[in-house]
Write an enzyme that holds these catalytic residues in place. Structure first.
Site, PDB file in Angstrom:
ATOM      1  CG  HIS A 255       0.175  -5.983 -11.198  1.00 48.84           C
ATOM      2  ND1 HIS A 255      -0.895  -5.719 -10.367  1.00 48.84           N
ATOM      3  CD2 HIS A 255       1.227  -6.271 -10.390  1.00 48.84           C
ATOM      4  CE1 HIS A 255      -0.491  -5.849  -9.106  1.00 48.84           C
ATOM      5  NE2 HIS A 255       0.787  -6.176  -9.095  1.00 48.84           N
TER       6      HIS A 255
ATOM      7  CD  GLU B 181       2.450  -9.727  -8.167  1.00 44.27           C
ATOM      8  OE1 GLU B 181       3.381  -9.326  -7.478  1.00 44.27           O
ATOM      9  OE2 GLU B 181       1.669  -8.971  -8.752  1.00 44.27           O
TER      10      GLU B 181
ATOM     11  CG  ASN C 198       4.657  -3.083  -9.280  1.00 42.09           C
ATOM     12  OD1 ASN C 198       4.716  -1.919  -9.692  1.00 42.09           O
ATOM     13  ND2 ASN C 198       3.552  -3.821  -9.361  1.00 42.09           N
ATOM     14  CD1 TRP C 199       9.590   0.596  -6.664  1.00 47.24           C
ATOM     15  CD2 TRP C 199      10.041   2.685  -7.346  1.00 47.24           C
ATOM     16  NE1 TRP C 199      10.939   0.799  -6.520  1.00 47.24           N
ATOM     17  CE2 TRP C 199      11.243   2.080  -6.932  1.00 47.24           C
ATOM     18  CE3 TRP C 199      10.098   3.994  -7.830  1.00 47.24           C
ATOM     19  CZ2 TRP C 199      12.480   2.744  -6.968  1.00 47.24           C
ATOM     20  CZ3 TRP C 199      11.325   4.662  -7.871  1.00 47.24           C
ATOM     21  CH2 TRP C 199      12.501   4.035  -7.445  1.00 47.24           C
ATOM     22  CE  LYS C 200       1.632  -3.269  -6.336  1.00 50.61           C
ATOM     23  NZ  LYS C 200       0.630  -4.021  -5.586  1.00 50.61           N
TER      24      LYS C 200
ATOM     25  CB  SER D  64       1.824  -9.638   1.812  1.00 55.72           C
ATOM     26  OG  SER D  64       0.663  -8.837   1.589  1.00 55.72           O
TER      27      SER D  64
ATOM     28  N   GLY E 241      -0.976  -6.570  -1.078  1.00 55.59           N
ATOM     29  CA  GLY E 241      -1.241  -5.385  -0.266  1.00 55.59           C
ATOM     30  C   GLY E 241      -2.145  -5.656   0.929  1.00 55.59           C
TER      31      GLY E 241
ATOM     32  CD  GLU F  55      -2.126  -3.444  -7.866  1.00 58.24           C
ATOM     33  OE1 GLU F  55      -1.305  -2.682  -8.412  1.00 58.24           O
ATOM     34  OE2 GLU F  55      -1.918  -3.981  -6.752  1.00 58.24           O
TER      35      GLU F  55
ATOM     36  N   GLY G 288       5.887  -5.325  -3.812  1.00 58.06           N
ATOM     37  CA  GLY G 288       5.160  -4.057  -3.875  1.00 58.06           C
ATOM     38  C   GLY G 288       5.576  -3.151  -2.731  1.00 58.06           C
ATOM     39  N   GLY G 289       4.751  -3.111  -1.688  1.00 58.58           N
ATOM     40  CA  GLY G 289       4.974  -2.196  -0.568  1.00 58.58           C
ATOM     41  C   GLY G 289       6.391  -2.175  -0.022  1.00 58.58           C
TER      42      GLY G 289
HETATM   43  P1  13P Z   1       2.568  -6.103  -2.116  1.00 59.26           P
HETATM   44  O1  13P Z   1       3.987  -6.600  -1.927  1.00 59.26           O
HETATM   45  O2  13P Z   1       2.392  -4.676  -1.665  1.00 59.26           O
HETATM   46  O3  13P Z   1       1.567  -7.052  -1.570  1.00 59.26           O
HETATM   47  O4  13P Z   1       2.334  -6.056  -3.708  1.00 59.26           O
HETATM   48  C1  13P Z   1       2.664  -7.158  -4.478  1.00 59.26           C
HETATM   49  C2  13P Z   1       2.539  -6.778  -5.902  1.00 59.26           C
HETATM   50  O5  13P Z   1       1.443  -6.580  -6.406  1.00 59.26           O
HETATM   51  C3  13P Z   1       3.769  -6.623  -6.682  1.00 59.26           C
HETATM   52  O6  13P Z   1       3.488  -6.497  -8.048  1.00 59.26           O
END
Ligand code: 13P
Length: 250
Positions: free
Chosen positions: A96, A168, A9-11, A213, A174, A98, A234-235
């Site tokens: 998600h 998640e 997920n590149w956000k 993470s 993050g 977020e 994510g990251g």
């Molecule tokens: P991180 O891997 O950056 O913690 O993000 C996880 C995430 O929200 C993937 O959708």
């Protein structure tokens, strides 16, 4: 055997040019990943078509990060499920944390989104997870159970079969804090049981991803758990080598 998946997920990161470069870097190493592991990438909407071109023929799946709760029409700023399909998507992330936290997405809205996505043949990557207060109050099983029931129990078995679930925990996203393999496994087992209570044996076929993470250094331990079928990253998905290293952690 259920599918193993590592999804990135590149956000809201990368320009189109940077995204295409990242996709090409992932594509270049994707043949190292065993055929039993499906790679999926979820770039921003603006990147879907050129990123789709960059991964053509590699078997990497293309996912959106969201999808409208309406079919089409006067909904400025929204992107519909059939538009995503026409851009080459096979998947869309939905719910998600977020989106739930910053954009007010409710379970009721997610019911509409999951229905529209599956009706158009998209596989939703449906996210659930408790926040820190809920975890500290010992309510994590209850919160996640409700999120699954409120949305996924409205689906037919046929549509449920298209769903990928991602657990998640909000406190791990993050933050560098990962759920321990034990904490993740017990929630994944709970989610599978909740799915089984409604859909029976189908629950054994549903891929349940861990996100929060997840990185090359902890993926192996997480993916070794019986109910963890991969990760939503994510990251670490913003670096092709880390993303591939995670996919090589089964
Ligand atoms: P991180 O891997 O950056 O913690 O993000 C996880 C995430 O929200 C993937 O959708």
């Amino acid at each position: 055997m259920r599918k193993k998946i590592v999804a990135g997920n590149w956000k809201m990161n990368t320009t189109v040019a940077e995204g295409v470069e990242l996709a090409k870097a992932v594509a270049a190493r994707s043949s190292e990943v065993p055929a039993s592991v499906k790679l999926i990438i979820a770039p921003p909407f603006t990147h879907l078509v050129p990123v789709g071109e960059a991964i053509k023929g590699t078997g990497i799946g293309l996912s959106a990060q969201n999808c409208a709760d309406k079919e089409k029409g006067a909904y400025t700023g929204e992107v519909a499920a059939d538009m995503l399909v026409s851009a080459g998507c096979g998947y869309t992330i939905l719910g998600h944390s977020e989106r739930r936290q910053y954009y007010g997405e409710t379970d009721a809205k997610l019911v509409e989104k999951v229905k529209i996505a599956t009706a158009h043949g998209l596989s939703p990557i449906f996210c659930v997870g408790e926040n820190l207060d809920e975890r500290e109050a010992g309510r994590h099983f209850e919160v996640v159970t409700e999120q699954v029931k409120n949305v996924l129990y409205t689906l037919s078995a046929e549509d449920m079969a298209k769903v990928i679930i991602a657990y998640e925990p909000v406190w791990a996203i993050g933050t560098g804090k990962t759920a321990t393999a034990e904490q993740a496994q017990e929630i994944h087992a709970c989610i599978r049981k909740v799915v089984a209570d409604k859909f029976g044996d189908l629950a054994g076929e549903i891929t349940i991803l861990y996100g929060g993470s997840c990185k090359p250094s902890n993926a192996k331990e997480l993916f070794a758990c019986p109910d963890i079928d991969g990760g939503l990253i994510g990251g670490a998905a913003l670096k092709a080598d880390d993303f591939i290293a995670i996919a090589l952690s089964f």
